[in-house]
Design a protein around this motif. Structure first.
Motif, PDB file in Angstrom:
ATOM      1  N   ASP A 462      10.101 -11.476  18.961  1.00 28.98           N
ATOM      2  CA  ASP A 462       7.871 -12.362  18.936  1.00 28.98           C
ATOM      3  C   ASP A 462       7.639 -11.063  18.063  1.00 28.98           C
ATOM      4  O   ASP A 462       7.838 -10.213  17.606  1.00 28.98           O
ATOM      5  N   MET A 463       6.900 -11.629  17.721  1.00 28.65           N
ATOM      6  CA  MET A 463       5.756 -10.835  16.384  1.00 28.65           C
ATOM      7  C   MET A 463       4.748 -10.726  17.426  1.00 28.65           C
ATOM      8  O   MET A 463       3.961 -11.657  18.146  1.00 28.65           O
ATOM      9  N   GLU A 464       3.159  -9.771  17.444  1.00 24.40           N
ATOM     10  CA  GLU A 464       2.403 -10.054  18.233  1.00 24.40           C
ATOM     11  C   GLU A 464       1.385  -9.248  17.211  1.00 24.40           C
ATOM     12  O   GLU A 464       1.498  -8.464  16.368  1.00 24.40           O
ATOM     13  N   TYR A 465      -0.049  -9.899  17.628  1.00 26.45           N
ATOM     14  CA  TYR A 465      -1.794  -9.096  16.775  1.00 26.45           C
ATOM     15  C   TYR A 465      -2.095  -8.881  17.784  1.00 26.45           C
ATOM     16  O   TYR A 465      -2.521  -9.385  18.895  1.00 26.45           O
ATOM     17  N   LEU A 466      -2.682  -7.568  17.373  1.00 23.45           N
ATOM     18  CA  LEU A 466      -3.798  -6.714  18.163  1.00 23.45           C
ATOM     19  C   LEU A 466      -4.381  -5.981  17.253  1.00 23.45           C
ATOM     20  O   LEU A 466      -4.349  -5.487  16.221  1.00 23.45           O
ATOM     21  N   LYS A 467      -6.429  -6.569  18.250  1.00 19.96           N
ATOM     22  CA  LYS A 467      -7.364  -5.752  17.551  1.00 19.96           C
ATOM     23  C   LYS A 467      -8.164  -4.847  18.307  1.00 19.96           C
ATOM     24  O   LYS A 467      -8.311  -5.067  19.168  1.00 19.96           O
ATOM     25  N   LEU A 468      -8.121  -3.674  17.617  1.00 24.28           N
ATOM     26  CA  LEU A 468      -9.116  -2.656  18.144  1.00 24.28           C
ATOM     27  C   LEU A 468     -10.268  -1.956  18.366  1.00 24.28           C
ATOM     28  O   LEU A 468     -10.818  -1.906  17.012  1.00 24.28           O
ATOM     29  N   ALA A 469     -11.165  -2.253  19.652  1.00 27.43           N
ATOM     30  CA  ALA A 469     -12.164  -1.475  18.847  1.00 27.43           C
ATOM     31  C   ALA A 469     -12.487   0.303  18.600  1.00 27.43           C
ATOM     32  O   ALA A 469     -11.746   0.761  18.773  1.00 27.43           O
ATOM     33  N   ALA A 470     -13.541   0.888  18.362  1.00 25.90           N
ATOM     34  CA  ALA A 470     -13.737   1.882  17.866  1.00 25.90           C
ATOM     35  C   ALA A 470     -13.477   2.688  18.692  1.00 25.90           C
ATOM     36  O   ALA A 470     -12.910   3.818  17.807  1.00 25.90           O
ATOM     37  N   ASP A 471     -13.749   2.182  20.194  1.00 27.07           N
ATOM     38  CA  ASP A 471     -13.600   3.569  21.121  1.00 27.07           C
ATOM     39  C   ASP A 471     -12.189   3.773  21.469  1.00 27.07           C
ATOM     40  O   ASP A 471     -12.266   3.933  22.756  1.00 27.07           O
ATOM     41  N   GLY A 472     -11.343   2.162  20.635  1.00 25.23           N
ATOM     42  CA  GLY A 472      -9.710   2.501  20.921  1.00 25.23           C
ATOM     43  C   GLY A 472      -9.621   1.169  22.206  1.00 25.23           C
ATOM     44  O   GLY A 472      -8.446   1.600  22.388  1.00 25.23           O
ATOM     45  N   SER A 473     -10.917   0.937  22.582  1.00 25.53           N
ATOM     46  CA  SER A 473      -9.858  -0.436  23.594  1.00 25.53           C
ATOM     47  C   SER A 473      -9.567  -1.154  22.695  1.00 25.53           C
ATOM     48  O   SER A 473      -9.679  -2.026  21.507  1.00 25.53           O
ATOM     49  N   PHE A 474      -8.713  -2.408  23.431  1.00 27.56           N
ATOM     50  CA  PHE A 474      -8.306  -3.150  22.966  1.00 27.56           C
ATOM     51  C   PHE A 474      -9.412  -4.929  22.628  1.00 27.56           C
ATOM     52  O   PHE A 474      -9.193  -5.054  24.047  1.00 27.56           O
ATOM     53  N   GLU A 475      -9.432  -5.274  21.528  1.00 27.53           N
ATOM     54  CA  GLU A 475     -10.855  -6.285  21.032  1.00 27.53           C
ATOM     55  C   GLU A 475      -9.837  -7.883  21.918  1.00 27.53           C
ATOM     56  O   GLU A 475     -10.527  -8.431  22.501  1.00 27.53           O
ATOM     57  N   LEU A 476      -9.041  -7.441  20.947  1.00 29.58           N
ATOM     58  CA  LEU A 476      -7.857  -8.951  20.991  1.00 29.58           C
ATOM     59  C   LEU A 476      -6.771  -9.067  20.983  1.00 29.58           C
ATOM     60  O   LEU A 476      -5.692  -7.687  20.304  1.00 29.58           O
ATOM     61  N   HIS A 477      -5.890 -10.151  21.560  1.00 33.29           N
ATOM     62  CA  HIS A 477      -4.448  -9.613  21.900  1.00 33.29           C
ATOM     63  C   HIS A 477      -3.978 -11.390  21.672  1.00 33.29           C
ATOM     64  O   HIS A 477      -3.994 -12.334  22.007  1.00 33.29           O
ATOM     65  N   GLN A 478      -2.853 -11.628  19.989  1.00 34.97           N
ATOM     66  CA  GLN A 478      -1.902 -12.495  20.570  1.00 34.97           C
ATOM     67  C   GLN A 478      -1.030 -12.995  20.195  1.00 34.97           C
ATOM     68  O   GLN A 478      -0.313 -11.842  19.485  1.00 34.97           O
ATOM     69  N   ASP A 479      -0.207 -13.715  20.256  1.00 34.56           N
ATOM     70  CA  ASP A 479       1.394 -13.697  20.317  1.00 34.56           C
ATOM     71  C   ASP A 479       1.551 -15.184  18.727  1.00 34.56           C
ATOM     72  O   ASP A 479       0.859 -15.749  19.290  1.00 34.56           O
ATOM     73  N   ASP A 480       2.685 -14.557  18.105  1.00 33.88           N
ATOM     74  CA  ASP A 480       3.116 -15.542  17.654  1.00 33.88           C
ATOM     75  C   ASP A 480       3.158 -17.110  18.323  1.00 33.88           C
ATOM     76  O   ASP A 480       3.850 -17.126  19.391  1.00 33.88           O
TER      77      ASP A 480
END
Length: 603
Positions: A462-480
């Motif tokens: 699988d492939m995944e996509y993650l977006k980080l906030a400036a404070d290091g938390s994760f704003e978004l997560h997607q699976d392919d």
């Protein structure tokens, strides 16, 4: 039939002899010589002791001695190159005697000198400038070395030497011969006057000797320098190179041909991945004879090598250094690709996963994710530890965002408990977690606070996509959306510098580098298997390393066509671009565990 013929001839000869008025103290003798008790020994040399005359047998193997002194005499028969034999006979006054000798092939006995040529050996080949050593063993059953005279003659140059053998019964001397093919005849005569000859062929049509002065390493090249050929028969030079040292190697390949006699230098720019090589210069003359120079050896001509398959390699962002991970033996190497040398090495703290390097708020640092639950941060200059971040879990991969965040793909228990986590570089604080698959390989999308990952522990991949906030938390997560419909490979995985697309697997599968992870297509490849990828500044050119061919393929984006190739020495496993050069860590062809570094200009 032969015996009957011999008997008739002998009877006639005896009757003739009896009718002669011989001297009162001499007699005659008919000698019959056979070969292997089967046939007449034709043209055999026969002689006596005490010495009288030396004659040869006729077509019937017979020889007649006239006027031999009465009394006991020893008879010798010699067939050159076959053998010799002897017998004793009592010569009776006024009578014709008869004696027989059988020569057995391979057996020699007699009184004439025996010549055994020693040097030159075999089909000797020299030039007209060589001082040639000649020698032969001369033995005689009844004469000392001082009573034997030896002469050496060339059919082209005449007498070369005359004299006696030394105390060890060896005739030896040195001489130069004119250019040509010489028949050398050795004649040895003993104190009784018996004579033996032997011959050899010496060819002096070979090229004159060339001296290879030096083979100087200028990694990754080797500069050769030799003395110019001095003969008038020059045709060409050939540059020879072996895979191995000069003492043990026997196989050479021709790497260059030079037609100009005045040329005395050559630079080998295609040095192989070898521990040692040996160079020679071969001269061919107009008669197609060849002669090799002395050998000059060079160690590690292509630079320092790795005797293992690297698990991961990262490149310093501003200095000419590669950091090469030997995961099996828990070693990390610092390699200077401008000098082709290993400048440092260190033991790794545990089993290290996929590394990262870069500026993350404290200067350029090297990040080592370890299976022991720590992410070690090293000084890339000294390979010493600066600090470490505890994750408490086995770490498979690490990336940094350049703003003080450290993100790890790790192995929680249970595996779905946020297997991708972020930490603060400043104090190691845990900041957040997300993701679906343990031990993912992570890549930062250049210029963004976004990550793409490929799984290593689930099937289908699988492939995944993650977006980080400036404070290091994760704003978004997607699976392919594909779940294995198209190729994915965590070990072959790059994102282009513009952050537009990701490319993975040996088939060159290309995806959008965003939350959609849309499959775009495959980079054209034919039968090639890709092992790694590099890019130009905007990602429009893809440099694809081919693991089953000694080449870098040049492709284009978004067309995904393969436009040209660059041939290199090895099979590249890792590739980086540094300015106008491509840096590859390449496998030696037909070798499983020898790797070297190549620096290739971009055309």
């Amino acid at each position: 039939m032969i015996k009957n013929l011999f008997a008739l001839l002998l009877a006639a000869l005896v009757m003739t002899a009896c009718g002669k008025d011989d001297e009162p103290s001499t007699g005659d003798l008919t000698l019959m010589v056979t070969l292997n008790n089967m046939e007449p020994a034709i043209n055999a040399k026969v002689y006596t002791s005490p010495a009288t005359s030396e004659i040869f047998t006729d077509d019937f193997g017979m020889a007649i001695f006239k006027g031999l002194p009465s009394g006991s005499i020893t008879l010798f028969a010699e067939l050159e190159g076959v053998g010799s034999a002897q017998t004793s006979h009592l010569v009776e006054t006024g009578k014709m005697g008869v004696a027989t000798i059988n020569i057995t092939s391979g057996i020699a006995e007699g009184t004439a000198p025996v010549i055994q040529p020693l040097t030159p050996e075999g089909e000797a080949l020299f030039s007209d400038a060589d001082l040639i050593s000649f020698s032969a063993q001369i033995t005689d059953d009844f004469s000392s070395s001082g009573d034997i005279s030896v002469s050496w003659e060339s059919d082209l140059d005449g007498t070369l030497f005359s004299g006696n053998p030394n105390s060890e019964n060896v005739s030896l001397f040195e001489a130069e011969l004119s250019r040509g093919i010489h028949t050398i005849t050795i004649t040895a005569t003993d104190g009784d006057g018996y004579e033996t000859t032997a011959s050899m062929t010496v060819n002096t049509k070979a090229p004159r000797l060339v001296n290879l002065i030096s083979a100087d390493k200028a990694t990754p090249s080797v500069n050769l320098n030799w003395e110019a050929y001095t003969g008038i028969d020059f045709a060409k030079y050939e540059i020879l190179r072996s895979s191995g040292d000069c003492e043990t190697t026997t196989s050479y390949e021709v790497i260059a041909v030079i037609d100009a006699q005045s040329t005395t230098t050559y630079t080998d720019t295609e040095t192989p991945f070898e521990e040692a090589v040996c160079y020679k210069v071969r001269v061919t003359n107009i008669d197609a004879y060849t002669r090799d120079s002395n050998g000059e050896g060079v160690l590690l001509p292509a630079g320092d090598l790795f005797s293992f398959k690297p698990f991961d390699v990262v490149k310093h962002p501003s200095q000419p250094y590669l950091y090469v991970l030997d995961r099996t033996n828990l070693k990390l190497y610092k390699y200077n690709y401008s000098t082709y040398t290993i400048e440092g090495e260190t033991d790794t703290p545990g089993t290290i996963g996929y590394m990262d390097i870069g500026e993350n708020g404290s200067g350029v640092e090297l990040y080592l994710p370890s299976h022991d639950g720590w992410i070690y941060i090293y000084n890339p200059e000294t390979l010493t530890e600066i600090t470490a971040i505890s994750t408490g879990l086995p770490n498979a991969s690490v990336v940094i965002d350049g703003n003080g965040l450290v993100i790890a793909g790790l192995e929680p228990d249970p595996w779905w408990e946020q297997p991708i986590r972020s930490y603060s570089r400043a104090d190691g604080t845990y900041l957040g977690g997300n993701g679906d698959n343990e031990r993912d390989r992570l890549r930062m999308i250049p210029g963004k606070q976004e990550i793409m990952s490929i799984s290593t522990s689930v099937s289908p991949i699988d492939m995944e996509y993650l977006k980080l906030a400036a404070d290091g938390s994760f704003e978004l997560h997607q699976d392919d959306a594909y779940h294995g419909d198209y190729p994915l490979n965590a070990g072959i995985f790059r994102i282009d510098p513009s952050g537009t697309y990701a490319i993975t697997d040996n088939e060159g599968a290309v995806y959008h580098a965003d939350g959609t992870m849309t499959f775009i297509g495959l980079l054209q490849r034919g039968s090639l298997d890709y092992s790694d990828y590099a890019f130009n500044a905007d990602g429009s050119v893809i440099y694809a390393a081919s693991s089953n061919h000694n080449s870098i393929q040049i492709g284009s984006y978004p067309a995904l066509t393969k436009n040209s190739e660059i041939l290199i020495k090895g099979y590249p496993n890792f590739i980086y671009r540094a300015g106008n050069e491509l840096i590859t860590i390449s496998q030696k062809p037909y070798s499983n565990n020898l790797f070297g570094v190549e620096v290739t200009p971009i055309p």
